[in-house]
Design an enzyme around this catalytic site. Structure first.
Site, PDB file in Angstrom:
ATOM      1  N   PHE A 131     -25.763  19.977  -6.938  1.00  0.00           N
ATOM      2  CA  PHE A 131     -24.532  19.374  -6.450  1.00  0.00           C
ATOM      3  C   PHE A 131     -24.699  18.933  -5.003  1.00  0.00           C
ATOM      4  CE2 PHE A 131     -23.671  22.657  -9.549  1.00  0.00           C
ATOM      5  CZ  PHE A 131     -22.929  21.969 -10.502  1.00  0.00           C
ATOM      6  N   GLY A 164     -28.253  15.349   0.497  1.00  0.00           N
ATOM      7  CA  GLY A 164     -27.801  16.717   0.311  1.00  0.00           C
ATOM      8  C   GLY A 164     -28.596  17.482  -0.721  1.00  0.00           C
ATOM      9  N   CYS A 165     -27.957  18.488  -1.301  1.00  0.00           N
ATOM     10  CA  CYS A 165     -28.657  19.461  -2.133  1.00  0.00           C
ATOM     11  C   CYS A 165     -29.166  18.900  -3.453  1.00  0.00           C
ATOM     12  CB  CYS A 165     -27.737  20.657  -2.403  1.00  0.00           C
ATOM     13  SG  CYS A 165     -27.280  21.589  -0.913  1.00  0.00           S
ATOM     14  N   HIS A 166     -28.610  17.793  -3.933  1.00  0.00           N
ATOM     15  CA  HIS A 166     -29.071  17.268  -5.216  1.00  0.00           C
ATOM     16  C   HIS A 166     -30.197  16.252  -5.080  1.00  0.00           C
ATOM     17  CE1 HIS A 166     -27.044  13.500  -4.482  1.00  0.00           C
ATOM     18  NE2 HIS A 166     -25.830  14.035  -4.538  1.00  0.00           N
ATOM     19  N   ALA A 167     -30.714  16.039  -3.873  1.00  0.00           N
ATOM     20  CA  ALA A 167     -31.705  14.990  -3.639  1.00  0.00           C
ATOM     21  C   ALA A 167     -33.009  15.212  -4.392  1.00  0.00           C
ATOM     22  CB  ALA A 167     -31.989  14.844  -2.148  1.00  0.00           C
TER      23      ALA A 167
END
Length: 355
Positions: free
Chosen positions: A341, A150-153
């Protein structure tokens, strides 16, 4: 102890600006006047002006397809196989074009590791090998794919690069964060889900991480999972594509969660002591939640808000767009925090300072 630096960050997006076209299409799905009024109000509050896609927009919002390539036909959105074919076609081109902006030249032979993060497509041999072959990297380069985080990768990728360089100081890591989010548009009349899809765009970042004393020095990382939030962000493979759910409760939970763990994340320092903030702009309400949760000044997240307005949410690539801006405008000695996040609901944090 070896200091690890983010030496360079470059970014790229496809050429098609699709935000207005997709808004117009969404309006045609809403027959109920009250729902349309609510949609218009919430879309305006999103504060997004542009989003980009590998798919060209349709010439008219009333066309039989949302896009000019007739991928999203009304009443017949494509199965996951078609979406993955499009990822395999378009992802390498955007990745290679973005890496080219690093102007590696002969230095490409010095790259020892490649890390790729993506949660919007998969195939094998994949993007990691495409980059080695098309960017003139040595065939013995060590490759790692980070998928579906997701977005925190991107921060996960930076943490991996940090570990690599600290253990092998001569290493030079190429980190690529690529997402084609617009390949996962879904046909829906649910307002909450429709608004979540209208946040996302396509984008890519490429970074060089090494022990060379140039750029942003990585200081430390922090991982936090907010209790009781497991189902608020989900990203699941379904027959009609990757199915995103982004609950409207996410901002309130981020705000409350950060208030509880702020001291632990900041290591008892004051948020106001940090001059540079690269918060993943997952949406306007998420940036507002971080601002409230950490008691930040209204202008603190200006770089994140500019990226949100100009590109929307590009999942893992987005926080790197913010860091690119801070790398270019910061001055030596300034300290900062990058935060993103993802599903869990988890927060990944990286602290850094400008060398």
């Amino acid at each position: 102890m070896t200091n690890v630096q983010i030496n360079q960050i470059v970014t790229g997006v496809p050429r098609h600006d699709i935000h207005v076209t997709y808004l117009q299409f969404a309006r045609t799905l809403l027959a109920d006047t009250r729902a349309l009024v609510l949609f218009e109000r919430m879309a305006a509050k999103a504060q997004i002006e542009h989003r980009y896609s590998v798919l060209a927009p349709a010439t008219s919002p009333d066309a039989r397809s949302v896009d000019g390539d007739e991928v999203y036909m009304r009443g017949a959105f494509p199965p996951i196989s078609r979406r993955m074919q499009l990822f395999e076609r378009h992802a390498p081109q955007l990745a290679v074009e973005t890496v080219a902006k690093l102007n590696l030249g002969a230095a490409a032979e010095r790259i020892t590791h490649v890390i790729v993060t993506t949660c919007t497509g998969m195939y094998a041999p994949g993007l990691d090998l495409e980059l080695v072959q098309q960017c003139d990297l040595r065939p013995e380069v060590e490759r790692t794919m980070v998928g579906f985080m997701g977005c925190h990768a991107a921060i996960t990728g930076l943490r991996l690069a940090h570990h690599i360089v600290r253990s092998e100081p001569a290493s030079r890591v190429l980190l690529v964060n690529l997402e084609l989010c617009t390949l996962h548009l879904q046909h829906t009349t649910n307002i909450e889900r429709m608004l979540s899809f209208l946040l996302f765009g396509d984008g890519c970042s490429a970074s060089l991480i090494s022990a060379d004393p140039v750029g942003l020095t990585i200081d430390r990382f922090n991982t936090t999972v907010i209790p009781g939030t497991r189902d608020l962000i989900t990203w699941k493979v379904r027959d009609q594509g990757f199915d995103m759910f982004l609950s409207g409760r996410v901002p309130a939970n981020i705000c409350a969660g950060l208030q509880v763990v702020a001291d632990a994340i900041l290591d008892d320092a004051s948020a106001k002591q940090l001059e540079l903030w690269a918060v993943h702009p997952g949406g306007r309400s998420i940036l507002d939640a971080v601002e409230r949760g950490l008691a930040l000044e209204p202008t603190t997240l200006a770089a994140s808000r500019r990226v949100l307005a100009g590109y929307g949410n590009m999942s893992s690539a987005t926080v790197m767009f913010v860091l690119e801006s801070l790398l270019a405008t910061s001055t030596p000695g300034q300290r900062g925090c990058a935060m993103a996040f993802g599903p869990g609901l988890s927060a990944e944090t990286m602290f850094f300072h400008k060398l």
